[in-house]
Motif scaffolding. Structure first.
Motif, PDB file in Angstrom:
ATOM      1  N   PHE A   1     -33.633 -30.372  11.368  1.00 44.99           N
ATOM      2  CA  PHE A   1     -35.082 -30.579  11.404  1.00 44.99           C
ATOM      3  C   PHE A   1     -35.554 -30.736  12.853  1.00 44.99           C
ATOM      4  N   ALA A   2     -34.790 -31.517  13.633  1.00 36.47           N
ATOM      5  CA  ALA A   2     -35.156 -31.751  15.040  1.00 36.47           C
ATOM      6  C   ALA A   2     -35.109 -30.432  15.815  1.00 36.47           C
ATOM      7  N   LEU A   3     -34.085 -29.641  15.554  1.00 35.92           N
ATOM      8  CA  LEU A   3     -33.947 -28.376  16.282  1.00 35.92           C
ATOM      9  C   LEU A   3     -35.033 -27.370  15.859  1.00 35.92           C
ATOM     10  N   SER A   4     -35.388 -27.354  14.585  1.00 41.03           N
ATOM     11  CA  SER A   4     -36.378 -26.373  14.118  1.00 41.03           C
ATOM     12  C   SER A   4     -37.807 -26.781  14.457  1.00 41.03           C
ATOM     13  N   HIS A   5     -38.106 -28.079  14.391  1.00 41.05           N
ATOM     14  CA  HIS A   5     -39.518 -28.504  14.480  1.00 41.05           C
ATOM     15  C   HIS A   5     -39.819 -29.401  15.677  1.00 41.05           C
ATOM     16  N   ASN A   6     -38.785 -29.759  16.434  1.00 36.32           N
ATOM     17  CA  ASN A   6     -38.954 -30.683  17.558  1.00 36.32           C
ATOM     18  C   ASN A   6     -39.529 -32.034  17.094  1.00 36.32           C
ATOM     19  N   ILE A   7     -39.211 -32.396  15.857  1.00 40.85           N
ATOM     20  CA  ILE A   7     -39.663 -33.700  15.331  1.00 40.85           C
ATOM     21  C   ILE A   7     -38.406 -34.523  15.044  1.00 40.85           C
ATOM     22  N   ALA A   8     -38.349 -35.714  15.635  1.00 38.82           N
ATOM     23  CA  ALA A   8     -37.156 -36.560  15.455  1.00 38.82           C
ATOM     24  C   ALA A   8     -37.241 -37.338  14.145  1.00 38.82           C
ATOM     25  N   LEU A   9     -36.127 -37.357  13.436  1.00 42.01           N
ATOM     26  CA  LEU A   9     -35.982 -38.182  12.229  1.00 42.01           C
ATOM     27  C   LEU A   9     -34.726 -39.004  12.448  1.00 42.01           C
ATOM     28  N   GLU A  10     -34.520 -39.993  11.598  1.00 44.51           N
ATOM     29  CA  GLU A  10     -33.226 -40.694  11.605  1.00 44.51           C
ATOM     30  C   GLU A  10     -32.745 -40.725  10.156  1.00 44.51           C
ATOM     31  N   PRO A  11     -31.418 -40.800   9.954  1.00 42.12           N
ATOM     32  CA  PRO A  11     -30.898 -40.598   8.596  1.00 42.12           C
ATOM     33  C   PRO A  11     -30.970 -41.817   7.668  1.00 42.12           C
ATOM     34  N   VAL A  12     -31.528 -42.926   8.134  1.00 41.45           N
ATOM     35  CA  VAL A  12     -31.566 -44.126   7.278  1.00 41.45           C
ATOM     36  C   VAL A  12     -32.864 -44.181   6.459  1.00 41.45           C
ATOM     37  N   TYR A  13     -33.978 -43.801   7.077  1.00 38.56           N
ATOM     38  CA  TYR A  13     -35.270 -43.877   6.369  1.00 38.56           C
ATOM     39  C   TYR A  13     -35.915 -42.488   6.235  1.00 38.56           C
ATOM     40  N   THR A  14     -36.511 -42.028   7.352  1.00 36.83           N
ATOM     41  CA  THR A  14     -37.339 -40.813   7.235  1.00 36.83           C
ATOM     42  C   THR A  14     -36.518 -39.579   6.881  1.00 36.83           C
ATOM     43  N   GLY A  15     -35.325 -39.443   7.487  1.00 36.52           N
ATOM     44  CA  GLY A  15     -34.497 -38.264   7.226  1.00 36.52           C
ATOM     45  C   GLY A  15     -34.020 -38.252   5.781  1.00 36.52           C
ATOM     46  N   ARG A  16     -33.606 -39.412   5.325  1.00 27.53           N
ATOM     47  CA  ARG A  16     -33.117 -39.524   3.950  1.00 27.53           C
ATOM     48  C   ARG A  16     -34.237 -39.217   2.944  1.00 27.53           C
ATOM     49  N   ALA A  17     -35.421 -39.744   3.259  1.00 26.54           N
ATOM     50  CA  ALA A  17     -36.560 -39.550   2.352  1.00 26.54           C
ATOM     51  C   ALA A  17     -37.008 -38.082   2.346  1.00 26.54           C
ATOM     52  N   LEU A  18     -37.084 -37.504   3.533  1.00 22.16           N
ATOM     53  CA  LEU A  18     -37.547 -36.115   3.608  1.00 22.16           C
ATOM     54  C   LEU A  18     -36.520 -35.155   2.990  1.00 22.16           C
ATOM     55  N   PHE A  19     -35.252 -35.479   3.134  1.00 22.20           N
ATOM     56  CA  PHE A  19     -34.187 -34.676   2.516  1.00 22.20           C
ATOM     57  C   PHE A  19     -34.397 -34.647   0.997  1.00 22.20           C
ATOM     58  N   LYS A  20     -34.677 -35.816   0.437  1.00 21.56           N
ATOM     59  CA  LYS A  20     -34.906 -35.896  -1.018  1.00 21.56           C
ATOM     60  C   LYS A  20     -36.168 -35.102  -1.411  1.00 21.56           C
ATOM     61  N   LEU A  21     -37.195 -35.230  -0.571  1.00 22.20           N
ATOM     62  CA  LEU A  21     -38.429 -34.485  -0.860  1.00 22.20           C
ATOM     63  C   LEU A  21     -38.152 -32.982  -0.861  1.00 22.20           C
ATOM     64  N   TYR A  22     -37.355 -32.517   0.101  1.00 26.53           N
ATOM     65  CA  TYR A  22     -36.987 -31.102   0.149  1.00 26.53           C
ATOM     66  C   TYR A  22     -36.221 -30.706  -1.120  1.00 26.53           C
ATOM     67  N   GLN A  23     -35.334 -31.587  -1.573  1.00 30.27           N
ATOM     68  CA  GLN A  23     -34.585 -31.270  -2.807  1.00 30.27           C
ATOM     69  C   GLN A  23     -35.557 -31.141  -3.993  1.00 30.27           C
ATOM     70  N   MET A  24     -36.542 -32.027  -4.027  1.00 27.55           N
ATOM     71  CA  MET A  24     -37.522 -31.978  -5.119  1.00 27.55           C
ATOM     72  C   MET A  24     -38.356 -30.697  -5.040  1.00 27.55           C
ATOM     73  N   ILE A  25     -38.713 -30.320  -3.818  1.00 32.78           N
ATOM     74  CA  ILE A  25     -39.502 -29.086  -3.640  1.00 32.78           C
ATOM     75  C   ILE A  25     -38.664 -27.885  -4.103  1.00 32.78           C
ATOM     76  N   ALA A  26     -37.390 -27.875  -3.668  1.00 27.20           N
ATOM     77  CA  ALA A  26     -36.506 -26.752  -4.042  1.00 27.20           C
ATOM     78  C   ALA A  26     -36.320 -26.687  -5.554  1.00 27.20           C
ATOM     79  N   ALA A  27     -36.345 -27.842  -6.212  1.00 26.08           N
ATOM     80  CA  ALA A  27     -36.152 -27.877  -7.674  1.00 26.08           C
ATOM     81  C   ALA A  27     -37.446 -27.554  -8.422  1.00 26.08           C
ATOM     82  N   GLY A  28     -38.485 -27.229  -7.698  1.00 23.17           N
ATOM     83  CA  GLY A  28     -39.751 -26.827  -8.344  1.00 23.17           C
ATOM     84  C   GLY A  28     -40.522 -27.993  -8.928  1.00 23.17           C
ATOM     85  N   GLU A  29     -40.331 -29.192  -8.368  1.00 19.41           N
ATOM     86  CA  GLU A  29     -41.023 -30.359  -8.937  1.00 19.41           C
ATOM     87  C   GLU A  29     -42.501 -30.460  -8.547  1.00 19.41           C
TER      88      GLU A  29
END
Ligand code: PLP
Length: 327
Positions: A258-286
């Motif tokens: 995400f950081a390399l593609s968008h130049n936006i920093a995340l960390e894997p404890v809060y925002t990265g973990r949450a956004l990862f889940k959101l991406y999974q939900m988007i991919a699952a057509g939710e």
């Protein structure tokens, strides 16, 4: 020099549209809201949760404040930075057997003049109990007690001042955020009623980064006085086994990409973990095609140094995540 509180945060123009093949395929629009403040350590949701506490301390002339957090807590780092900026003596009860002077978060807090008290887990668990709070009030007379994470009615009020609904492209169908102690989510929920126009209601998603069966009850308690303000909200677990210190390789990898593609920093404890889940939900057509999602980037980037210190991320990952300039 102390900063006037009004000049501290600029909450305008902090929206970033994420362009990504996955989003294009699902026909979902994703906007990140990244609030800026004059002090990077008080970023994301931290200033919103602290601001009314600081105002109360100034208005009621408290002698200082007392708060709580884990040894790598973003809230402690933000509280220490705010304490120094606004000239307020601060004490923190830290969930730790001892104060590790090499821990970057604790080092920062000490450098800002915060008094740190190592607190064993059993005692720390009592942090919300009235007898323990009475004891603290005696031990720290005329000090405001700020709960862990800044998640009090004042913290909720601060978050409720954000407009996460109106993205630059129009109103959001979904507002999503990482959730832990619940104050941020409660603030978003309590703000949502004023923002809903009577047409389809915005859905609010709390992406839980820790396993905490009591989280819905905590959020309801924070919302209690505003029971009529509730927009539809849900809590979704980000992973089956969620603990703060556990950093899954997939979350770290997601943050780096995400950081390399968008130049936006995340960390894997809060925002990265949450956004990862959101991406999974988007991919699952939710989310229906055409949905617009607003994601609150709640900061927490100071935590990266602590992850590197504990070797939970390697040097290359630390460099990639620290090099992204937005977040
Ligand atoms: C970076 C970050 N994001 C999200 C959260 C979750 O916020 P809350 O504790 O209000 O649920 C926290 C904790 O305060 C945090 O540090």
């Amino acid at each position: 020099m102390l900063l006037p509180i009004a000049d501290f945060a600029d909450l305008s123009a902090n929206w970033y549209k994420i362009l990504d093949p996955l989003l294009a395929k699902a026909r979902v629009e994703l906007w990140l809201y990244c609030p800026k403040t004059a002090e990077p350590m008080i970023s994301g949701n931290k200033w919103m949760k602290l601001q009314y506490h600081i105002k109360l301390i100034q208005q009621q002339q408290y002698r200082g404040f007392v708060t709580f957090g884990g040894a790598f807590s973003n809230h402690l780092a933000a509280s220490a930075a705010a304490a120094e900026l606004f000239g307020i003596p601060a004490t923190a009860y830290v969930r730790a057997d001892s104060i590790d002077q090499q821990n970057p978060t604790l080092q920062f807090c000490l450098a800002k003049g915060m008094t740190l008290i190592a607190t064993d887990r059993q005692t720390y668990r009592r942090r919300q109990q009235s007898d323990f709070l009475e004891l603290l009030a005696l031990r720290h007379p005329d000090c405001l007690i700020i709960p862990e994470g800044g998640s009090s009615a004042l913290g909720v009020r601060g978050i409720a001042g954000l407009n996460l609904n109106d993205t630059p492209a129009g109103p959001a169908d979904v507002i999503a955020t990482a959730t832990a102690s619940g104050g941020t989510l409660a603030g978003i929920i309590s703000a949502s009623k004023q923002q809903n126009t009577g047409t389809a209601q915005t859905q609010i998603l709390g992406l839980a980064v820790v396993n905490d069966a009591s989280l819905p009850a905590k959020i309801k308690a924070l919302l209690k006085a505003k029971a009529d303000h509730q927009a539809p909200w849900r809590i979704i677990a980000t992973a089956p086994d969620q603990r703060y210190a556990r950093c899954a390789a997939e979350h770290i990898d997601f943050c780096c990409k995400f950081a390399l593609s968008h130049n936006i920093a995340l960390e894997p404890v809060y925002t990265g973990r949450a956004l990862f889940k959101l991406y999974q939900m988007i991919a699952a057509g939710e989310f229906a095609p055409g949905s617009r999602i607003s994601f609150f980037h709640t900061g927490g980037l100071q935590g990266l140094a602590g992850l590197y210190y504990r070797q939970l991320i390697n040097q290359q990952q630390y460099q990639i995540l620290s090099a992204a300039t937005v977040g």
